[in-house]
Design a protein around this motif. Sequence first.
Motif, PDB file in Angstrom:
ATOM      1  N   GLY A 189       0.813  -1.210   0.000  1.00  0.00           N
ATOM      2  CA  GLY A 189       0.000   0.000   0.000  1.00  0.00           C
ATOM      3  C   GLY A 189       0.847   1.261   0.000  1.00  0.00           C
ATOM      4  N   GLY A 193       0.921   3.676  -3.040  1.00  0.00           N
ATOM      5  CA  GLY A 193       0.529   5.034  -2.692  1.00  0.00           C
ATOM      6  C   GLY A 193       1.559   6.057  -3.141  1.00  0.00           C
ATOM      7  N   ASP A 198      -2.118   8.172  -4.104  1.00  0.00           N
ATOM      8  CA  ASP A 198      -3.246   7.832  -3.236  1.00  0.00           C
ATOM      9  C   ASP A 198      -2.701   7.309  -1.911  1.00  0.00           C
ATOM     10  N   HIS A 203      -4.421   2.455   3.672  1.00  0.00           N
ATOM     11  CA  HIS A 203      -3.516   1.615   2.882  1.00  0.00           C
ATOM     12  C   HIS A 203      -2.076   1.593   3.412  1.00  0.00           C
ATOM     13  N   HIS A 220      -4.744  -1.249  -2.162  1.00  0.00           N
ATOM     14  CA  HIS A 220      -5.588  -0.497  -3.086  1.00  0.00           C
ATOM     15  C   HIS A 220      -6.266  -1.452  -4.073  1.00  0.00           C
TER      16      HIS A 220
END
Length: 290
Positions: A189, A193, A198, A203, A220
């Motif tokens: 994650g 990310g 994101d 996450h 994700h």
Amino acid sequence: MTTAHIRELRNAPAMLPLFAKAVLRAGVKPGKSPALPDIGVRLRDVVLDQKHLATYRKVCAFPADKYLPITYPHLHAHPLFMSLLLHADFPFAAMGLVHVRNRITQYRRINEREQLDVECRFGELVQVEKGFEFSILTSVSTAGELVWESESTMFRRGGGTGGGQDRKAPATPAPVTDFEQWKVPGDTGRRYGAVSGDRNPIHLYPLTAKLFGFKRQIVHGMWSKARCLAALHDQLPEGPFTVDVQFKLPMFIPATVKFAHEQSAGGIDFRLLASDGVKPHLSGSVQSAV
């Protein structure tokens, strides 16, 4: 993909200020009759960063070639998504939304040297049993040619139509016997990310995920989709095709998962399952779009 209220952006919105704004808008309430604003955003002449692309391929296990992975344009749409979700007239809080379905159509392979025009706008809002679903529509063009588009369906819990309590639970399927087994590290994650922008706390780490009700961090959904398509890379059609997925149970990481796929009428069906070979994290299909 057009609308009467498209806002032109000079640069992609920075993600950190957007997440800060999402925290500030966490208490937004939809009211009795929520409606989506008739708006969209467009970013022209996106130049692809070769280092960024190489990192994405590594994180999602795509092989290196001269074309973009089919899921890669989604990364350039994500900041535009967030700007729409944080518009003053958007009726829901961005935090708490769940990505439940994603459909991508690639009309031709995109050369990694091409410049892209990316446009996002809201689709339809529908009241469902347990809340509301709405879509965000994305189109990607190069030199005026539509080459890629997607529909991301989001779910907001609460205010639904109700009912459905008497629905029978589906029969438990038999565990898959023909599969690839993958180990998904706990830092997936954070790695995804970093490349996608994101950095939703759910996450990242066990502690940050627990703040939002998860026992530890979850991967994700778009990483899961990308990882499945990377595994199918050599079997994907040369011509136009659509990949449609449904995100199901969250994948708590680290995890051991099973990837299964089979040929279907006109395409490929695939699933990403928990270590028991039964609980589904994702199901999807690849179909020709000719």
